[in-house]
Structure formats: structure tokens, C-alpha cells
Design a protein around this motif. Structure first.
Motif, PDB file in Angstrom:
ATOM      1  N   VAL A 199      -2.749  -4.436  12.576  1.00 34.95           N
ATOM      2  CA  VAL A 199      -1.971  -3.777  11.531  1.00 34.95           C
ATOM      3  C   VAL A 199      -2.816  -2.680  10.884  1.00 34.95           C
ATOM      4  CG1 VAL A 199      -0.698  -4.093   9.394  1.00 34.95           C
ATOM      5  CG2 VAL A 199      -0.668  -5.872  11.136  1.00 34.95           C
ATOM      6  N   SER A 200      -2.289  -1.483  10.824  1.00 31.39           N
ATOM      7  CA  SER A 200      -3.055  -0.369  10.270  1.00 31.39           C
ATOM      8  C   SER A 200      -2.968  -0.359   8.749  1.00 31.39           C
ATOM      9  CB  SER A 200      -2.514   0.955  10.805  1.00 31.39           C
ATOM     10  OG  SER A 200      -1.260   1.212  10.197  1.00 31.39           O
ATOM     11  N   GLU A 201      -3.897   0.348   8.141  1.00 31.98           N
ATOM     12  CA  GLU A 201      -3.885   0.471   6.676  1.00 31.98           C
ATOM     13  C   GLU A 201      -2.633   1.210   6.207  1.00 31.98           C
ATOM     14  OE1 GLU A 201      -5.786   2.151   8.647  1.00 31.98           O
ATOM     15  OE2 GLU A 201      -5.752   4.255   8.060  1.00 31.98           O
ATOM     16  N   LYS A 202      -2.091   2.075   7.074  1.00 34.77           N
ATOM     17  CA  LYS A 202      -0.888   2.830   6.687  1.00 34.77           C
ATOM     18  C   LYS A 202       0.307   1.901   6.548  1.00 34.77           C
ATOM     19  CE  LYS A 202      -2.107   7.256   8.683  1.00 34.77           C
ATOM     20  NZ  LYS A 202      -2.806   7.250   9.935  1.00 34.77           N
ATOM     21  N   LEU A 203       0.471   1.010   7.550  1.00 34.99           N
ATOM     22  CA  LEU A 203       1.588   0.068   7.532  1.00 34.99           C
ATOM     23  C   LEU A 203       1.477  -0.870   6.326  1.00 34.99           C
ATOM     24  CD1 LEU A 203       4.090  -1.057   8.883  1.00 34.99           C
ATOM     25  CD2 LEU A 203       2.640  -2.320  10.460  1.00 34.99           C
ATOM     26  N   MET A 204       0.283  -1.409   6.101  1.00 35.21           N
ATOM     27  CA  MET A 204       0.117  -2.353   5.001  1.00 35.21           C
ATOM     28  C   MET A 204       0.293  -1.687   3.645  1.00 35.21           C
ATOM     29  SD  MET A 204      -0.005  -5.517   5.183  1.00 35.21           S
ATOM     30  CE  MET A 204      -0.191  -6.862   6.341  1.00 35.21           C
ATOM     31  N   SER A 205      -0.218  -0.467   3.492  1.00 33.02           N
ATOM     32  CA  SER A 205      -0.082   0.186   2.184  1.00 33.02           C
ATOM     33  C   SER A 205       1.370   0.582   1.932  1.00 33.02           C
ATOM     34  CB  SER A 205      -1.025   1.382   2.071  1.00 33.02           C
ATOM     35  OG  SER A 205      -0.767   2.300   3.095  1.00 33.02           O
ATOM     36  N   THR A 206       2.099   0.884   3.005  1.00 32.69           N
ATOM     37  CA  THR A 206       3.531   1.155   2.849  1.00 32.69           C
ATOM     38  C   THR A 206       4.234  -0.118   2.368  1.00 32.69           C
ATOM     39  OG1 THR A 206       3.440   2.768   4.626  1.00 32.69           O
ATOM     40  CG2 THR A 206       5.616   1.959   4.055  1.00 32.69           C
ATOM     41  N   ALA A 207       3.853  -1.248   2.941  1.00 29.37           N
ATOM     42  CA  ALA A 207       4.449  -2.527   2.533  1.00 29.37           C
ATOM     43  C   ALA A 207       4.125  -2.821   1.068  1.00 29.37           C
ATOM     44  CB  ALA A 207       3.945  -3.647   3.430  1.00 29.37           C
ATOM     45  N   VAL A 208       2.892  -2.543   0.660  1.00 28.10           N
ATOM     46  CA  VAL A 208       2.516  -2.754  -0.746  1.00 28.10           C
ATOM     47  C   VAL A 208       3.421  -1.916  -1.647  1.00 28.10           C
ATOM     48  CG1 VAL A 208       0.703  -2.364  -2.491  1.00 28.10           C
ATOM     49  CG2 VAL A 208       0.103  -3.337  -0.252  1.00 28.10           C
ATOM     50  N   ASN A 209       3.606  -0.679  -1.258  1.00 23.80           N
ATOM     51  CA  ASN A 209       4.432   0.230  -2.029  1.00 23.80           C
ATOM     52  C   ASN A 209       5.878  -0.264  -2.135  1.00 23.80           C
ATOM     53  OD1 ASN A 209       3.794   2.499  -3.444  1.00 23.80           O
ATOM     54  ND2 ASN A 209       4.850   3.858  -2.020  1.00 23.80           N
ATOM     55  N   GLU A 210       6.379  -0.815  -1.023  1.00 26.11           N
ATOM     56  CA  GLU A 210       7.754  -1.351  -0.962  1.00 26.11           C
ATOM     57  C   GLU A 210       7.993  -2.451  -1.987  1.00 26.11           C
ATOM     58  OE1 GLU A 210      10.665  -1.466   1.379  1.00 26.11           O
ATOM     59  OE2 GLU A 210      10.018   0.608   1.589  1.00 26.11           O
TER      60      GLU A 210
END
Ligand SMILES: [Mg+2]
Length: 384
Positions: A50-61
Motif C-alpha cells: 500500500v502506497s503512502e498516497k493511497l493511505m493518506s487519501t483514506a485518512v482524508n476520506e
């Protein structure tokens, strides 16, 4: 007290080991801020893909679920996030996400109460945390290399236990499972490496072998038995892919090698069948993958009723993975050892305002409130 802001960050880590090829290049942490000026740090398990981009998008969600909430309500907020993902799967990706939030909330809770997290979990069962050393072999290719690294990185540094996967044919680790077979040459090379390490470290040193879930039942049984009979290994970890409950039963019934599983098991619900069916001698929940401090303490308490020791997994994450696990195991009776990465230690310390205190293979937590350690925000990469 109310949550006012949530910020995801990334930090770069570089590992020289071949086994790190399947690992991400960055780990993700979050900072939760409150209207009382108290903040908490958490870390999200990025696993192997899992990339940092995917996880940070999830955090934002999910940020809106937390803004305005009381950060002391760790249980309710854990369930709020867990249930949100019921239909797409609440374990794995979701519990990794939850872990970051949960740990940050515990950090806030500790800072607000002016107590270390281990005191909030029941107080110290032990003053220092026994470690076992992983990533001590970076750059090693041959049995000779491993022997040399065992002397300088394990014995000379005062460790009494280590872990490795000597079956280098199976790189990249964790994702290699195809048919579950290893070649005869690959198997022999693995035994040569373990033999060389055993010769250097002596008979009392604990050698743990990680199979990374690469094998089918007959290969797993053969490897476990050979490793135990020839080198008295301390455990054989993840012999099969993590889904194989029935297969694990077959392995367990056909070897004397102690079995450890759990780095890819999420929440107490995944650990229950392991414990109920007596499928592991040790379990290894990971605080940043299985659901944070709230979930790991529950898993540990559940294992206690089966007299199974807990030995949290911590690689390949950042410093909060180790620190949060150390708080949990400080407060439980059924603890064996906590994993830690030798090669990542300088990298972790670079991001911490106060470095780790590790002496002779023991981790010393401080008495500061919350996690007791602060990340250096200036060195982190802001993601939103
Ligand atoms: Mg492992």
C-alpha cells in the motif's frame, strides 16, 4: 476536549536487504490535534503493497468522522471507523487505517492524563522490554556473510535472540507463494545459512525462522522438522499463507518446532480460531496492522486465557510501530519478545526527537506521558 485537525505525513526509509524489495519505500503517520493544544501521533500499517498516497487519501476520506469528537473515547471511535467499512471488508486495509487513529488517540489520552500509555493499560508488568533482532543481515548473500554479521550485529551488541528467513530463493518475501515448493538447492542453502549462524551464536541463542507464508503443507512440515531437529530453532513463523487455518492444523500436528503466526491476522476475530484450535505456540499481532493499541491489548488478554505468549511483530514500519507495541507488552503478563529492526534503527531515530534507548537487546521506555516519544515534524513529508 475536541479533535480539530488530522494531518497525514510520510517518511522515507531505505533498507538494503533483498527481502525489503516487497516493502514500501515510505511509512505513513498521522498527527491528531485538539482544541486543548494536545496532539497525538499514530502510525498506519502500510504492509507490503500500500502506497503512502493511497493511505493518506483514506485518512482524508475519514477525517470528517473524527472532527469534533472527544479523543478520550477510544473504544467508540475505534468501532465508528471499523463499522464504516463493513461492506468492503473491515480487516486488513481498514484495521491498518484504524491503527493510526487509535494509537494517536492513546497518545492524546496519555498526554491529557499526564501518564504513559502503559500506566493507562494497567501499569508496568516489567521495566524493560526484551527484544529479538531482525534486519541484522542486510547485504548478506552467503552463509559466510551471515556468520560474520551474526558476530558483529548480534553477539557484539548483546542480543540473545534473532530472526531471519534463510531461504533466499523465495525472495521477494511475503508475496512469493505460487505452488508452495522450494527447490532442493534452495532448501540446502537455507540450512547452510542457519548452520553457520548457529555455529557463531552458540546453542543457547534463540534463532527464530520466518517462513513468510511461502510453503504448502508437506514443504512446511519438512522444513520445520529439519530446522528444529538440526538447529533447535525457537519458532517457525507463518509456515503457510495466512488464510490456511486447516493446513496450519496439519503442520502443527506434524512438527515439534514451535509455531508462530499473526502478523497478517487482523483483530481478535482472526486470532480466535488460532487460539481455540491450538494452532500456534506464539502469536505476533502488529499494533499498526491489527487495530492499534486498543485491539492488541484485547488480543493479548485473550491469548492469556490460553496461556499463549505474545510477541508483537514490528517490521517494516516506522518508530511508532515499535513504541506502541512496547507500551502494550509492558502491561501484560504473557509476553515473550518484541521484534525490532537493527538496520532501520538509525532511520527511526532520525525521525524521533529523543532516540530509542536499547541496551543489550532490551528496549527502555521512558516515563513521559502518552507514547513518550515525539516525531520531528520538520523532517516528515506532508501529504495533504
Ligand atoms: Mg514475518
Amino acid at each position: 476536549m475536541k479533535i480539530t485537525n488530522i494531518k497525514p505525513f510520510a517518511a522515507q526509509f531505505i533498507s538494503l536487504s533483498k527481502s525489503a524489495e516487497s516493502h514500501p519505500k515510505k511509512w505513513v503517520c498521522i498527527k491528531i490535534e485538539t482544541d486543548e493544544g494536545i496532539h497525538g501521533w499514530g502510525e498506519i500499517g502500510t504492509g507490503s503493497s500500500v502506497s503512502e498516497k493511497l493511505m493518506s487519501t483514506a485518512v482524508n476520506e475519514v477525517t470528517d468522522l473524527f472532527i469534533g469528537e472527544n479523543p478520550m473515547d477510544t473504544e467508540r471511535l475505534w468501532h465508528k471507523l471499523f463499522r464504516k467499512f463493513s461492506y468492503v471488508g473491515s480487516r486488513g486495509f481498514t484495521t491498518s487505517l484504524i491503527s493510526g487513529f487509535d494509537i494517536a488517540l492513546w497518545d492524546i489520552k496519555g498526554k491529557y492524563s499526564n501518564m504513559p500509555i502503559y500506566d493507562l493499560l494497567g501499569g508496568r508488568f516489567r521495566d524493560t522490554v526484551r527484544l529479538y533482532c531482525n534486519s541484522w543481515f542486510d547485504g548478506c548473500d552467503t552463509a559466510k556473510d551471515y556468520a560474520k554479521a551474526a558476530k558483529t550485529n548480534l553477539l557484539d551488541k548483546g542480543y540473545s535472540a534473532c530472526k531471519l528467513d534463510p531461504f533466499l530463493e523465495m525472495v521477494p518475501f511475503h508475496t512469493m507463494y505460487q505452488d508452495g515448493f522450494i527447490s532442493q538447492e534452495g532448501e540446502e542453502e537455507g540450512y547452510e545459512i542457519v548452520s553457520a549462524v548457529r555455529d557463531v551464536v552458540g546453542p543457547k541463542f534463540e534463532i527464530l525462522i520466518d517462513a513468510h507464508g511461502h510453503y504448502n503443507v508437506p514443504n512446511a512440515i519438512r522444513l520445520a522438522n529439519n530446522l528444529y531437529d538440526r538447529f533447535k530453532i525457537g519458532w517457525f513463523e507463518e509456515p503457510l499463507p495466512p488464510e490456511s487455518i486447516k493446513g496450519l492444523k496439519q503442520v502443527k500436528e506434524n512438527t515439534d518446532a514451535p509455531i508462530c503466526v499473526g502478523e497478517r491476522l487482523y483483530t481478535r476475530y482472526d486470532f480466535l480460531p488460532i487460539l481455540e484450535n491450538g494452532l500456534a505456540d506464539y502469536i505476533m499481532p502488529d499494533t499498526v496492522w491489527t487495530g492499534g493499541i486498543s485491539e492488541t491489548i484485547k488480543i493479548a488478554n485473550m491469548a492469556e486465557t490460553y496461556n499463549v505468549p505474545v510477541s508483537p511483530h514490528v517490521i517494516p514500519g516506522g518508530p511508532i510501530e515499535l513504541i506502541s507495541a512496547a507500551h502494550v507488552v509492558s502491561a501484560i503478563p504473557n509476553f515473550y519478545r518484541l521484534e525490532h529492526s537493527l538496520s532501520l534503527m538509525p532511520k527511526h531515530n532520525n525521525y524521533l526527537k529523543e532516540p530509542y534507548k536499547i541496551i543489550n537487546g532490551e528496549f527502555h521506555l521512558n516515563n513521559n506521558p502518552g507514547l513518550g516519544f515525539e516525531l520531528d515534524e520538520k523532517k516528515l513529508e506532508k501529504l495533504f
